[in-house]
Write a protein that holds these residues in place. Structure first.
Motif, mmCIF file in Angstrom:
data_model
loop_
_atom_site.group_PDB
_atom_site.id
_atom_site.type_symbol
_atom_site.label_atom_id
_atom_site.label_comp_id
_atom_site.label_asym_id
_atom_site.label_seq_id
_atom_site.Cartn_x
_atom_site.Cartn_y
_atom_site.Cartn_z
ATOM 1 N N GLY A 147 25.942 29.888 69.436
ATOM 2 C CA GLY A 147 24.783 30.750 69.280
ATOM 3 C C GLY A 147 23.616 30.409 70.180
ATOM 4 N N LYS A 148 23.666 29.246 70.842
ATOM 5 C CA LYS A 148 22.582 28.866 71.744
ATOM 6 C C LYS A 148 22.765 29.525 73.112
ATOM 7 N N THR A 149 21.694 29.543 73.899
ATOM 8 C CA THR A 149 21.709 30.177 75.214
ATOM 9 C C THR A 149 21.875 29.130 76.315
ATOM 10 N N LEU A 150 22.912 29.325 77.110
ATOM 11 C CA LEU A 150 23.151 28.478 78.283
ATOM 12 C C LEU A 150 22.704 29.247 79.509
ATOM 13 N N GLY A 151 21.802 28.657 80.288
ATOM 14 C CA GLY A 151 21.326 29.276 81.521
ATOM 15 C C GLY A 151 21.925 28.591 82.727
ATOM 16 N N LEU A 152 22.589 29.364 83.564
ATOM 17 C CA LEU A 152 23.233 28.830 84.761
ATOM 18 C C LEU A 152 22.401 29.173 85.991
ATOM 19 N N LEU A 153 21.862 28.152 86.635
ATOM 20 C CA LEU A 153 21.156 28.356 87.895
ATOM 21 C C LEU A 153 22.192 28.221 89.009
ATOM 22 N N GLY A 154 22.725 29.349 89.435
ATOM 23 C CA GLY A 154 23.836 29.368 90.377
ATOM 24 C C GLY A 154 25.087 29.855 89.668
ATOM 25 N N MET A 155 25.736 30.855 90.256
ATOM 26 C CA MET A 155 26.906 31.446 89.601
ATOM 27 C C MET A 155 28.035 31.564 90.620
ATOM 28 N N GLY A 156 28.397 30.415 91.193
ATOM 29 C CA GLY A 156 29.543 30.374 92.080
ATOM 30 C C GLY A 156 30.800 30.070 91.297
ATOM 31 N N ARG A 157 31.760 29.424 91.961
ATOM 32 C CA ARG A 157 33.039 29.136 91.299
ATOM 33 C C ARG A 157 32.856 28.218 90.092
ATOM 34 N N ILE A 158 32.050 27.158 90.258
ATOM 35 C CA ILE A 158 31.866 26.208 89.157
ATOM 36 C C ILE A 158 31.074 26.852 88.025
#
Length: 332
Positions: A147-158
């Motif tokens: 239920g928590k929010t994960l923020g990804l700075l960068g959305m490449g392969r990894i």
């Protein structure tokens, strides 16, 4: 060994079978990892060197390119390549290769591992049991990740792999990238948000951007100020993309809940670094790709890139592919 074989510099430790493969096709000059090629390569050999296989410890810039006038390929045993001046290499018509793809899963796994360790306080929990504190009372409560929010700075392969795994934990995933990932959005993996919103909305911010002059210090005081006091920062990308002094200040002052770091500005991290004494930090020794299987796959690809280039076959992983045709003309 034929005198017509190309001369290459090896500045990395190769498994015996891969070294034999290189030796069958090339004359090898061994140079210690991290040594300056413009100094460590014997002067009589510098005009003969056509290829280099190295790690991130080896710098390839103006002096090295000038010292090795026949150089046509540098095969980096890493996905990153900030140890190489790529624009300068391209100017000298030197192809740069790296090892992308083969380490993505291992780095994504470590990222998720750090996330769980931070949210559930697993490192502190281990110390709690070992110290005997459990005999005196219950352990502190920790945080659910569902239920928590994960923020990804960068959305490449990894980043995409991290998003896919996080969804299995029922996390909400948002991302910011230079370019929208329409496929990931269509699949429901992640939702695009503006950069400031990523930091302000996320319960966990995970950094997945490459190091470049533009990204150095990209996560600094302003970004950390936007984060929730209950939020965590994870960096498995490159240390200098995060302003370490600003991060330490925020951790010491409790402005964010904690950090999970596999990479730092200075590596190895000195034992007297404030990061080592902070209880709300989980540290790793730049081991995102540090599995037996992944490191072997990386070395296989680095050697294949080198040998393909030496043989006139297009390497699988090229950082500056526009130089390939020019490199071929130089080899003719």
């Amino acid at each position: 060994m034929s005198s017509s074989q190309p001369t290459v510099v090896i500045s990395a430790t190769l498994p015996a079978d891969l070294r034999a493969k290189v030796a069958a096709a090339c004359r090898i000059i061994d140079v210690p990892p991290g040594a300056s090629l413009s100094e460590a390569v014997p002067e009589a050999d510098r005009a003969l060197v056509e290829g280099v296989l190295c790690t991130l410890k080896t710098s390839i810039g103006k002096d090295q390119l000038a010292a090795l006038p026949k150089l046509r390929v540098v095969s980096n045993y890493a996905v990153g390549f900030d140890n190489i001046s790529v624009p300068m290499a391209s100017e000298h018509k030197v192809l740069v290769c790296n090892t992308p793809g083969v380490l993505d899963r291992a780095v994504a796994d470590l990222t998720i591992g750090l996330l769980i360790c931070l949210a559930r306080g697993m490192v502190a929990g281990d110390a709690f049991v070992r110290s005997g504190a459990w005999t005196k009372g219950a352990a502190p409560l920790t945080m659910d990740i569902a239920g928590k929010t994960l923020g990804l700075l960068g959305m490449g392969r990894i980043g995409t792999l991290v998003a896919r795994t996080a969804k299995a934990f029922d996390m909400k995933v948002v991302y910011h990238n230079r370019r929208r990932d329409q496929a990931a959005e269509a699949e429901g993996l992640a939702t695009y948000v503006e950069r400031d919103a990523l930091f302000s909305q996320s319960d966990v911010v995970s950094v997945h951007i490459p190091l470049s002059p533009e990204t150095r210090g990209a996560v600094g005081k302003a970004e950390l100020d936007m984060m929730k006091p209950t939020a965590y920062l994870i960096n498995t990308a490159r240390g200098p993309v995060v302003d370490e002094a600003a991060l330490i200040a925020h951790l010491q002052q409790g402005k964010i809940a904690g950090a999970g770091l596999d990479v730092m500005e200075k590596e190895p991290l000195p034992a007297d670094s404030p990061l080592c004494s902070l209880p709300n930090v989980v540290l790793q020794a730049h081991v995102g790709s540090g599995t037996v299987e992944t490191r072997r796959a990386m070395m296989d690809l680095a050697v294949a890139n080198l040998l393909d280039a030496m043989a006139g076959t297009q390497p699988k992983a090229m950082v500056n592919p526009d130089t390939w045709a020019a490199a071929q003309r130089r080899a003719a």
